[in-house]
Design a protein around this motif. Structure first.
Motif, PDB file in Angstrom:
ATOM      1  N   ALA A  17       0.815  -1.213   0.000  1.00  0.00           N
ATOM      2  CA  ALA A  17       0.000   0.000   0.000  1.00  0.00           C
ATOM      3  C   ALA A  17       0.847   1.260   0.000  1.00  0.00           C
ATOM      4  O   ALA A  17       0.633   2.174  -0.795  1.00  0.00           O
ATOM      5  CB  ALA A  17      -0.932  -0.011   1.214  1.00  0.00           C
ATOM      6  N   LEU A  18       1.841   1.318   0.887  1.00  0.00           N
ATOM      7  CA  LEU A  18       2.642   2.535   1.020  1.00  0.00           C
ATOM      8  C   LEU A  18       3.562   2.764  -0.173  1.00  0.00           C
ATOM      9  O   LEU A  18       3.900   3.911  -0.475  1.00  0.00           O
ATOM     10  CB  LEU A  18       3.486   2.476   2.299  1.00  0.00           C
ATOM     11  CG  LEU A  18       2.717   2.611   3.612  1.00  0.00           C
ATOM     12  CD1 LEU A  18       3.670   2.530   4.786  1.00  0.00           C
ATOM     13  CD2 LEU A  18       1.949   3.927   3.651  1.00  0.00           C
ATOM     14  N   ASN A  19       3.965   1.689  -0.829  1.00  0.00           N
ATOM     15  CA  ASN A  19       4.869   1.834  -1.958  1.00  0.00           C
ATOM     16  C   ASN A  19       4.135   1.900  -3.290  1.00  0.00           C
ATOM     17  O   ASN A  19       4.752   1.888  -4.350  1.00  0.00           O
ATOM     18  CB  ASN A  19       5.891   0.697  -1.968  1.00  0.00           C
ATOM     19  CG  ASN A  19       6.880   0.801  -0.821  1.00  0.00           C
ATOM     20  OD1 ASN A  19       6.638   1.507   0.155  1.00  0.00           O
ATOM     21  ND2 ASN A  19       7.988   0.107  -0.926  1.00  0.00           N
ATOM     22  N   ALA A  20       2.784   1.995  -3.231  1.00  0.00           N
ATOM     23  CA  ALA A  20       2.004   2.175  -4.445  1.00  0.00           C
ATOM     24  C   ALA A  20       2.239   3.576  -5.008  1.00  0.00           C
ATOM     25  O   ALA A  20       2.583   4.506  -4.290  1.00  0.00           O
ATOM     26  CB  ALA A  20       0.516   1.970  -4.152  1.00  0.00           C
ATOM     27  N   THR A  21       2.014   3.724  -6.288  1.00  0.00           N
ATOM     28  CA  THR A  21       2.226   5.015  -6.937  1.00  0.00           C
ATOM     29  C   THR A  21       1.290   6.068  -6.385  1.00  0.00           C
ATOM     30  O   THR A  21       1.667   7.221  -6.167  1.00  0.00           O
ATOM     31  CB  THR A  21       2.017   4.879  -8.457  1.00  0.00           C
ATOM     32  OG1 THR A  21       2.917   3.901  -8.954  1.00  0.00           O
ATOM     33  CG2 THR A  21       2.276   6.205  -9.155  1.00  0.00           C
ATOM     34  N   ALA A  45       2.144  -8.355  -3.306  1.00  0.00           N
ATOM     35  CA  ALA A  45       3.359  -8.451  -2.500  1.00  0.00           C
ATOM     36  C   ALA A  45       4.565  -8.805  -3.369  1.00  0.00           C
ATOM     37  O   ALA A  45       5.677  -8.338  -3.117  1.00  0.00           O
ATOM     38  CB  ALA A  45       3.178  -9.478  -1.383  1.00  0.00           C
ATOM     39  N   LEU A  46       4.366  -9.621  -4.404  1.00  0.00           N
ATOM     40  CA  LEU A  46       5.474  -9.956  -5.293  1.00  0.00           C
ATOM     41  C   LEU A  46       5.972  -8.739  -6.063  1.00  0.00           C
ATOM     42  O   LEU A  46       7.093  -8.742  -6.573  1.00  0.00           O
ATOM     43  CB  LEU A  46       5.058 -11.046  -6.282  1.00  0.00           C
ATOM     44  CG  LEU A  46       4.879 -12.451  -5.707  1.00  0.00           C
ATOM     45  CD1 LEU A  46       4.525 -13.423  -6.825  1.00  0.00           C
ATOM     46  CD2 LEU A  46       6.125 -12.925  -4.978  1.00  0.00           C
ATOM     47  N   GLY A  47       5.148  -7.691  -6.128  1.00  0.00           N
ATOM     48  CA  GLY A  47       5.556  -6.469  -6.798  1.00  0.00           C
ATOM     49  C   GLY A  47       6.353  -5.514  -5.933  1.00  0.00           C
ATOM     50  O   GLY A  47       6.769  -4.451  -6.398  1.00  0.00           O
ATOM     51  N   ILE A  48       6.582  -5.866  -4.667  1.00  0.00           N
ATOM     52  CA  ILE A  48       7.350  -5.003  -3.769  1.00  0.00           C
ATOM     53  C   ILE A  48       8.787  -4.899  -4.277  1.00  0.00           C
ATOM     54  O   ILE A  48       9.440  -5.918  -4.522  1.00  0.00           O
ATOM     55  CB  ILE A  48       7.319  -5.556  -2.328  1.00  0.00           C
ATOM     56  CG1 ILE A  48       5.902  -5.469  -1.746  1.00  0.00           C
ATOM     57  CG2 ILE A  48       8.311  -4.808  -1.434  1.00  0.00           C
ATOM     58  CD1 ILE A  48       5.723  -6.183  -0.421  1.00  0.00           C
ATOM     59  N   GLU A  49       9.277  -3.681  -4.421  1.00  0.00           N
ATOM     60  CA  GLU A  49      10.626  -3.476  -4.934  1.00  0.00           C
ATOM     61  C   GLU A  49      11.632  -3.153  -3.837  1.00  0.00           C
ATOM     62  O   GLU A  49      12.841  -3.164  -4.082  1.00  0.00           O
ATOM     63  CB  GLU A  49      10.623  -2.385  -5.998  1.00  0.00           C
ATOM     64  CG  GLU A  49       9.823  -2.784  -7.237  1.00  0.00           C
ATOM     65  CD  GLU A  49       9.971  -1.805  -8.369  1.00  0.00           C
ATOM     66  OE1 GLU A  49      10.683  -0.795  -8.206  1.00  0.00           O
ATOM     67  OE2 GLU A  49       9.361  -2.052  -9.430  1.00  0.00           O
ATOM     68  N   ALA A  50      11.152  -2.851  -2.631  1.00  0.00           N
ATOM     69  CA  ALA A  50      12.069  -2.645  -1.511  1.00  0.00           C
ATOM     70  C   ALA A  50      12.738  -3.973  -1.159  1.00  0.00           C
ATOM     71  O   ALA A  50      12.176  -5.054  -1.389  1.00  0.00           O
ATOM     72  CB  ALA A  50      11.316  -2.110  -0.301  1.00  0.00           C
ATOM     73  N   PRO A  51      13.944  -3.956  -0.605  1.00  0.00           N
ATOM     74  CA  PRO A  51      14.584  -5.198  -0.169  1.00  0.00           C
ATOM     75  C   PRO A  51      13.726  -5.949   0.853  1.00  0.00           C
ATOM     76  O   PRO A  51      13.166  -5.334   1.763  1.00  0.00           O
ATOM     77  CB  PRO A  51      15.894  -4.719   0.446  1.00  0.00           C
ATOM     78  CG  PRO A  51      16.178  -3.416  -0.221  1.00  0.00           C
ATOM     79  CD  PRO A  51      14.827  -2.785  -0.424  1.00  0.00           C
ATOM     80  N   VAL A  52      13.629  -7.253   0.693  1.00  0.00           N
ATOM     81  CA  VAL A  52      12.814  -8.102   1.561  1.00  0.00           C
ATOM     82  C   VAL A  52      13.677  -9.228   2.108  1.00  0.00           C
ATOM     83  O   VAL A  52      14.343  -9.941   1.347  1.00  0.00           O
ATOM     84  CB  VAL A  52      11.609  -8.699   0.799  1.00  0.00           C
ATOM     85  CG1 VAL A  52      10.804  -9.621   1.714  1.00  0.00           C
ATOM     86  CG2 VAL A  52      10.727  -7.605   0.223  1.00  0.00           C
ATOM     87  N   LEU A  53      13.655  -9.394   3.431  1.00  0.00           N
ATOM     88  CA  LEU A  53      14.296 -10.528   4.091  1.00  0.00           C
ATOM     89  C   LEU A  53      13.210 -11.451   4.621  1.00  0.00           C
ATOM     90  O   LEU A  53      12.341 -11.020   5.380  1.00  0.00           O
ATOM     91  CB  LEU A  53      15.179 -10.057   5.247  1.00  0.00           C
ATOM     92  CG  LEU A  53      15.735 -11.154   6.170  1.00  0.00           C
ATOM     93  CD1 LEU A  53      16.709 -12.051   5.423  1.00  0.00           C
ATOM     94  CD2 LEU A  53      16.399 -10.541   7.400  1.00  0.00           C
ATOM     95  N   ALA A  79       5.752   7.408   5.449  1.00  0.00           N
ATOM     96  CA  ALA A  79       6.921   7.220   4.597  1.00  0.00           C
ATOM     97  C   ALA A  79       6.836   5.889   3.861  1.00  0.00           C
ATOM     98  O   ALA A  79       6.251   4.925   4.362  1.00  0.00           O
ATOM     99  CB  ALA A  79       8.180   7.266   5.459  1.00  0.00           C
ATOM    100  N   PRO A  80       7.417   5.798   2.667  1.00  0.00           N
ATOM    101  CA  PRO A  80       7.467   4.504   1.989  1.00  0.00           C
ATOM    102  C   PRO A  80       8.359   3.525   2.736  1.00  0.00           C
ATOM    103  O   PRO A  80       9.227   3.920   3.510  1.00  0.00           O
ATOM    104  CB  PRO A  80       8.055   4.852   0.610  1.00  0.00           C
ATOM    105  CG  PRO A  80       8.829   6.104   0.847  1.00  0.00           C
ATOM    106  CD  PRO A  80       8.067   6.858   1.891  1.00  0.00           C
ATOM    107  N   VAL A  81       8.141   2.254   2.494  1.00  0.00           N
ATOM    108  CA  VAL A  81       8.896   1.207   3.176  1.00  0.00           C
ATOM    109  C   VAL A  81      10.217   0.981   2.442  1.00  0.00           C
ATOM    110  O   VAL A  81      10.241   0.759   1.229  1.00  0.00           O
ATOM    111  CB  VAL A  81       8.084  -0.092   3.246  1.00  0.00           C
ATOM    112  CG1 VAL A  81       8.904  -1.206   3.891  1.00  0.00           C
ATOM    113  CG2 VAL A  81       6.795   0.142   4.033  1.00  0.00           C
ATOM    114  N   THR A  82      11.312   1.042   3.186  1.00  0.00           N
ATOM    115  CA  THR A  82      12.640   0.867   2.606  1.00  0.00           C
ATOM    116  C   THR A  82      13.235  -0.507   2.883  1.00  0.00           C
ATOM    117  O   THR A  82      14.157  -0.934   2.180  1.00  0.00           O
ATOM    118  CB  THR A  82      13.602   1.931   3.160  1.00  0.00           C
ATOM    119  OG1 THR A  82      13.652   1.822   4.595  1.00  0.00           O
ATOM    120  CG2 THR A  82      13.137   3.332   2.783  1.00  0.00           C
TER     121      THR A  82
END
Length: 279
Positions: free
Chosen positions: A148-152, A217-225, A162-165
Motif C-alpha cells: 500500500a505505502l509503496n504504491a504510486t 506483494a510480489l511487486g514489492i521493490e524494496a529489499p525483503v528478508l 513514509a514509503p517502506v525501505t
C-alpha cells in the motif's frame, strides 16, 4: 542482546475509513488491488491502539508487527537493540490484542488500515523512510502495508506515511489461493489474552485469501528478508523460499527453531536482521 526494564505501554487514538466487505472495485491504477483504497472504504471508525516505543523520536521508524495471539510484549527483549541501530522503534498491539481495543471486527484489511492510520497518527513521515518487521500474522499485515505505502498513488486521504525501505517477514508470507483450508477452532474454556473471535476470522481469510495479496506483494521493490523457521515450523517453507526468490530484492535466511524464531533464537534473529537493515 541487551536486557532492560519493560518499556511503558502508550496509547494512541486512530481513525480511518474501515474496509467494506462487498464487491466494490477500486479504479484501475489507484493502488494494489489487495489493499484498502478510497473505493473500498466506508464511514470513519475510531480505535485506541496500545504500543511500545524505543529510540530517538526523530530517527527513521522501524515498525514491529506481532503474531496472532501475541502483543507488542513479544518484541520487548529486542526493542533497545533495534533502536541502537539508529531507529525509532514502534511496536503496536494489533486490534483485539494486548491493551488495544477489541472492536469485535477482524480482518487483514482492517489490520492494514489500522497500521496505516497508526503510522499517520504518530507522524511516520521521516525522510529516512520506514522499515517493517512482521511475524506470522504481523508478516501478512506488513506485506500488505508495504504494498500500500509503496504504491504510486496514496491509498488514504490522511497524510501519507513514509514509503517502506526494508521489509522483514518472519516465517510467513501473504497467503495465496489454492493453499490449505483452516477449520475453525472451538473457543477455549479458559481466558486468553486476546479477543477470541479474531482467531477464526483470520484463519478463514488465510484459507481463502484475496488473490491480489500474493500478487501485489510480489511487486514489492524494496529489499525483503524472509526469515524461515525451518522444517519444524507449521508454515510451508517452500512458499517462503518461492516468495523470497520471486520479489525483486529478496533474501531467505533459515534459523531452524520453528515458527517462533525471534522467541526461540533471539540473538541469531537479531544478528540476521541487523545485517539486513545495515545493508
Amino acid at each position: 542482546m541487551t536486557t532492560a526494564a519493560q518499556h511503558p505501554v502508550r496509547h494512541v487514538d486512530i481513525h480511518h475509513a474501515p474496509v467494506r466487505h462487498d464487491d466494490d472495485v477500486a479504479p484501475t491504477g489507484t493502488a494494489p488491488t489487495g489493499t484498502p483504497t478510497p473505493a473500498t472504504l466506508a464511514d470513519t471508525s475510531r480505535l485506541r491502539l496500545a504500543y511500545r516505543e524505543a529510540g530517538d523520536p526523530s530517527a527513521p521508524v522501524l515498525l514491529l508487527l506481532h503474531a496472532l495471539g501475541e502483543s507488542s510484549l513479544s518484541w520487548e527483549p529486542l526493542l533497545d537493540d533495534l533502536a541502537a541501530l539508529g531507529y525509532r522503534v514502534l511496536a503496536p498491539d494489533a486490534r483485539g490484542h494486548g491493551e488495544s481495543d477489541r472492536p469485535g471486527q477482524y480482518s487483514y484489511e482492517l489490520m492494514t488500515a489500522d497500521t496505516l492510520a497508526f503510522c499517520a497518527a504518530l507522524g511516520v513521515t521521516a525522510p529516512g523512510g520506514l522499515a517493517i518487521v512482521g511475524h506470522s500474522m504481523g508478516a501478512v499485515t506488513a506485506a500488505l502495508v508495504t504494498a500500500a505505502l509503496n504504491a504510486t498513488t496514496p491509498v488514504t486521504a490522511q497524510p501519507a506515511p513514509a514509503p517502506v525501505t526494508r521489509l522483514v517477514l518472519e516465517d510467513a508470507t501473504p497467503p495465496r489461493t489454492g493453499g490449505p483450508r483452516f477449520e475453525p477452532f472451538d473457543e477455549p474454556d479458559h481466558p486468553v489474552p486476546f479477543d477470541w473471535p479474531l482467531v477464526n476470522a483470520l484463519r478463514a481469510q488465510r484459507g481463502d485469501p484475496d488473490p491480489a495479496w500474493w500478487d501485489d506483494a510480489l511487486g514489492i521493490e524494496a529489499p525483503v528478508l524472509v526469515v524461515a523457521g525451518g522444517p519444524t515450523s507449521n508454515v510451508d517453507q517452500a512458499d517462503l523460499a518461492e516468495f523470497a526468490g520471486s520479489v525483486a530484492h529478496g533474501r531467505l535466511v533459515e534459523i531452524r527453531v520453528g515458527h517462533m524464531v525471534h522467541d526461540e533464537a533471539p540473538d541469531e534473529f537479531l544478528a540476521v536482521v541487523t545485517d539486513f537493515l545495515r545493508r
